[in-house]
Design a protein around this motif. Structure first.
Motif, short mmCIF file in Angstrom:
data_model
loop_
_atom_site.label_atom_id
_atom_site.label_comp_id
_atom_site.label_asym_id
_atom_site.label_seq_id
_atom_site.Cartn_x
_atom_site.Cartn_y
_atom_site.Cartn_z
N TYR A 260 0.83 -1.21 0.00
CA TYR A 260 0.00 0.00 0.00
C TYR A 260 0.86 1.25 0.00
O TYR A 260 0.61 2.21 -0.74
CB TYR A 260 -0.91 0.03 1.24
CG TYR A 260 -1.99 -1.03 1.30
CD1 TYR A 260 -2.58 -1.52 0.14
CD2 TYR A 260 -2.43 -1.53 2.52
CE1 TYR A 260 -3.58 -2.49 0.19
CE2 TYR A 260 -3.43 -2.49 2.59
CZ TYR A 260 -4.00 -2.97 1.42
OH TYR A 260 -4.99 -3.92 1.48
N LEU A 261 1.89 1.25 0.86
CA LEU A 261 2.75 2.43 1.01
C LEU A 261 3.70 2.60 -0.17
O LEU A 261 4.22 3.69 -0.40
CB LEU A 261 3.54 2.33 2.32
CG LEU A 261 2.70 2.44 3.59
CD1 LEU A 261 3.48 1.94 4.81
CD2 LEU A 261 2.25 3.88 3.80
N THR A 262 3.95 1.53 -0.90
CA THR A 262 4.79 1.61 -2.09
C THR A 262 4.06 2.30 -3.23
O THR A 262 4.63 3.09 -3.98
CB THR A 262 5.23 0.20 -2.54
OG1 THR A 262 5.96 -0.42 -1.48
CG2 THR A 262 6.08 0.26 -3.79
N VAL A 263 2.76 2.01 -3.35
CA VAL A 263 1.96 2.52 -4.47
C VAL A 263 1.32 3.87 -4.14
O VAL A 263 1.27 4.77 -4.97
CB VAL A 263 0.86 1.50 -4.85
CG1 VAL A 263 -0.07 2.06 -5.92
CG2 VAL A 263 1.50 0.20 -5.32
N LEU A 264 0.85 4.02 -2.90
CA LEU A 264 0.11 5.22 -2.50
C LEU A 264 0.91 6.04 -1.48
O LEU A 264 1.63 5.48 -0.66
CB LEU A 264 -1.24 4.84 -1.89
CG LEU A 264 -2.15 3.94 -2.74
CD1 LEU A 264 -3.33 3.46 -1.91
CD2 LEU A 264 -2.64 4.70 -3.97
N ARG A 267 -0.90 10.41 2.39
CA ARG A 267 -2.09 11.27 2.25
C ARG A 267 -3.15 10.61 1.38
O ARG A 267 -4.35 10.76 1.61
CB ARG A 267 -1.70 12.64 1.68
CG ARG A 267 -0.86 13.46 2.64
CD ARG A 267 -0.77 14.92 2.21
NE ARG A 267 0.02 15.68 3.17
CZ ARG A 267 -0.42 16.16 4.31
NH1 ARG A 267 -1.69 15.95 4.65
NH2 ARG A 267 0.37 16.84 5.12
N GLU A 268 -2.72 9.90 0.36
CA GLU A 268 -3.69 9.19 -0.50
C GLU A 268 -4.39 8.08 0.28
O GLU A 268 -5.58 7.83 0.09
CB GLU A 268 -2.98 8.62 -1.73
CG GLU A 268 -2.59 9.67 -2.75
CD GLU A 268 -1.77 9.09 -3.90
OE1 GLU A 268 -1.89 9.61 -5.02
OE2 GLU A 268 -1.01 8.13 -3.67
N ALA A 274 -11.45 2.73 1.49
CA ALA A 274 -11.20 1.35 1.03
C ALA A 274 -9.86 1.34 0.32
O ALA A 274 -9.78 1.47 -0.91
CB ALA A 274 -12.32 0.87 0.11
N VAL A 275 -8.78 1.21 1.09
CA VAL A 275 -7.43 1.36 0.54
C VAL A 275 -7.13 0.29 -0.50
O VAL A 275 -6.43 0.55 -1.48
CB VAL A 275 -6.38 1.34 1.68
CG1 VAL A 275 -6.38 0.02 2.41
CG2 VAL A 275 -5.00 1.67 1.15
N ALA A 276 -7.67 -0.92 -0.34
CA ALA A 276 -7.40 -1.99 -1.30
C ALA A 276 -7.97 -1.66 -2.68
O ALA A 276 -7.35 -1.95 -3.71
CB ALA A 276 -7.97 -3.31 -0.80
#
Length: 475
Positions: A260-264, A267-268, A274-276
Motif C-alpha cells: 500500500y505504502l509503495t503505491v500510494l 495522504r492518499e 477502502a485502501v485496497a
C-alpha cells in the motif's frame, strides 16, 4: 431420524480444518480498512505504522494463546461459556449467554450488511448504494448461511478452503506486486520507505489508538473455544494451528501494508475508506470490479463462521440448563439447528430494523468486557485450582498483557468520548437479571416450552444428542 446413526457433536476436525478456520476468523474486512486508521494515528509516520502492525501481531498471538489454554483445559463446544461458569458461577455465565444472544446476531447482521455494501457498491460508482437492495441482499445471504450451517460442520470444509484461497490470493497479489515494485527500485517508492521514520513522531495516546485500529484487523484468535469439542486432540491441534496461521497472517499483513505504502502516498491512503480498492485502481485498473467481490466472498465466510460460533454457545447453554432443552438438540447432520435458526432470525430482524454500523462499536465494547473477565478467570483458576488438568499453560505475562488490552478497550471509550450509550449497554447487560432470577434461580417451569420442544422435534427432525458435551470424558 436414522436410528442407526449416532447424533452428537463429533470430534472429526483436524489440523488443516483448524488452520483454515483461524485464517477465516482473523482475515476479514480489517486489513482492507484498518491501514488508514493505523497510519492516521501514527501521524503519517510510515516506520511507526509498520512497527505498530508488527506489535499488533504479537498482541494477537498472546491473546490467541490465552484462549488456547481455555479451549484445551475445557475441550467442549462453546468452551468460553463453560469456562465463565466454572470461574464465576452460573449467574455470570448466564449474563455472558444473555450478551451473546444479542452480540452474535448483531455481529452477524453487521457483517451481512457490510458484505452487501461491497457487493452492490460497484453498480453505483458515483453515489452511495440504496438501502432496500442492500438489505434484501443481506437477508438473502444470511439465510443461505443458515442453510449451510444446518448441514453440519463437515459441509463447510470446501467453503473454508475456497475462502482461504481467495483471501490469501488477493492479499498475495497485493503483497507480491509491492515487492516487485520495490525490486524495480523507483526513486519515489524506495525513498518513501528509506525515510520511513522522518515524519512527526506520534504521542503515546495516538500510538494507543493506532494499536487498537491494527488490533481490530488481527481479532478472532480466540475462535477455537467455540469448536474445541469438535477438534481431534485439541491439546495438540490448537497450538499447532495458532503457530501456523498467525505467523502466515502476520507476514501477509506486513507485506500488504508495505505494498500500500509503495503505491500510494500516506495522504492518499488517508483520503480513502477502502485502501485496497484505491490500490487496485492504481496498479490493476482492469480488476477494479473484482476486488469488491473478492472482499464480499471473504466476508461471506466470516459470516458463516460467526453463525457457527454463536450457535455453539446457545447449544452448550441448553445442555447446561440455562436455555430451554430444544437449544441442545441436533439434527441428522449433527448441527444445533434450533440455535442456528435463532441466530439467523434475530440477525434478520436487526438487518430490517437498523443498519447497525454505529451499534457495532458498542457490541465490541461489550465483547471487551468478557475478554477481560476471561483473562481474570485464567489467573483465578491458576490460583484456586493449581492441579486442574492443563495439557497446555499459557505464559502468565501474556495473560496480563491481554487483560490490559481489554481493560483499555473498555476504559478508553468511557474516558475519551463518554456517551450515555455505554451506560445503556451496561444496563442491558444487567437486564439479564430479569430472566435469570425467575427462570434459573427459582427454576420456574414454562409448560408451553415443553410442548413447543416436542413440536419442533417433529417439525425439524431434531433430537437430544446421544452423548452430551458434559458427559464426554475422553479428550
Amino acid at each position: 431420524m436414522d436410528k442407526g446413526k449416532q447424533i452428537k457433536l463429533k470430534r472429526d476436525l483436524g489440523y488443516f480444518w483448524g488452520v483454515n478456520f483461524l485464517i477465516i476468523n482473523i482475515i476479514g474486512a480489517g486489513i482492507f480498512v484498518s491501514p488508514k486508521g493505523v497510519l492516521e494515528y501514527s501521524c503519517m509516520n510510515v516506520g511507526v505504522s509498520l512497527c505498530i502492525w508488527a506489535a499488533c501481531a504479537v498482541l494477537s498471538m498472546t491473546s490467541a494463546l490465552c484462549y488456547a489454554e481455555i479451549g484445551i483445559a475445557f475441550p467442549y463446544s462453546g468452551a468460553h461459556y463453560y469456562f465463565i461458569r466454572r470461574c464465576f458461577g452460573p449467574f455470570m455465565a448466564f449474563l455472558n449467554l444473555w450478551t451473546s444472544l444479542f452480540l452474535g446476531p448483531g455481529l452477524t447482521a453487521s457483517q451481512a450488511l457490510l458484505l452487501a455494501e461491497y457487493g452492490i457498491q460497484p453498480f453505483y460508482p458515483s453515489c452511495s448504494s440504496p438501502n432496500l437492495p442492500k438489505k434484501c441482499l443481506a437477508l438473502a445471504v444470511l439465510w443461505i448461511v443458515g442453510i449451510l450451517n444446518s448441514r453440519g460442520v463437515k459441509e463447510l470444509s470446501w467453503l473454508q478452503t475456497v475462502s482461504t484461497v481467495l483471501k490469501i490470493g488477493i492479499l498475495g497479489i497485493i503483497s507480491l506486486s509491492g515487492v516487485f515494485m520495490l525490486v524495480r527500485g523507483k526513486k519515489e517508492t524506495v525513498g518513501r520507505l528509506q525515510n520511513a521514520f522522518d515524519a512527526e513522531f506520534p504521542e503515546i495516546s495516538q500510538i494507543t489508538e493506532a494499536v487498537f485500529q491494527g488490533y481490530f484487523a488481527f481479532s478472532g484468535g480466540g475462535c477455537f473455544t467455540f469448536v474445541a469439542g469438535e477438534l481431534k486432540k485439541p491439546n495438540k491441534t490448537i497450538p499447532r494451528c495458532i503457530f501456523t496461521a498467525l505467523p502466515l497472517i502476520t507476514v501477509v499483513y506486513l507485506l500488504a501494508n508495505i505494498s500500500y505504502l509503495t503505491v500510494l502516498t500516506p495522504r492518499e491512503i488517508l483520503s480513502t475508506d477502502a485502501v485496497a480498492i484505491t490500490w487496485t485502481d492504481r496498479v490493476f485498473p482492469q480488476l477494479t470490479w473484482t476486488v469488491p467481490f473478492v472482499i464480499s466472498a471473504s466476508l461471506f465466510s466470516n459470516l458463516v463462521i460467526n453463525v457457527l460460533e454463536s450457535a455453539r454457545v446457545s447449544y452448550i447453554a441448553g445442555d447446561q440448563g440455562q436455555l430451554p432443552l430444544m437449544f441442545s438438540t441436533l439434527n441428522v447432520h449433527s448441527s444445533p439447528f434450533v440455535a442456528v435458526l435463532l441466530n439467523v432470525s434475530m440477525g434478520s430482524i436487526a438487518i430490517i430494523l437498523t443498519n447497525l454500523i454505529e451499534l457495532i462499536n458498542y457490541l465490541y465494547f461489550m465483547d471487551s468486557i468478557w475478554t477481560m473477565l476471561s483473562m481474570i478467570g485464567i489467573l483465578k483458576l491458576r490460583y484456586q485450582e493449581p492441579n486442574l488438568h492443563r495439557p497446555y499453560k499459557v505464559f502468565l505475562p501474556f495473560t496480563v498483557i491481554a487483560m490490559a488490552i481489554s481493560l483499555c478497550l473498555v476504559l478508553i471509550p468511557l474516558v475519551k468520548s463518554p456517551k450515555m450509550h455505554y451506560i445503556y449497554v451496561l444496563l442491558f447487560l444487567l437486564s439479564g437479571l430479569l430472566f435469570y432470577v425467575p427462570l434459573i434461580h427459582f427454576k420456574v417451569k414454562l409448560v408451553w416450552f415443553e410442548k413447543l420442544t416436542c413440536y419442533l422435534q417433529l417439525l425439524f427432525n431434531i433430537c437430544i444428542p446421544d452423548v452430551s458435551d458434559k458427559q464426554t470424558s475422553s479428550f
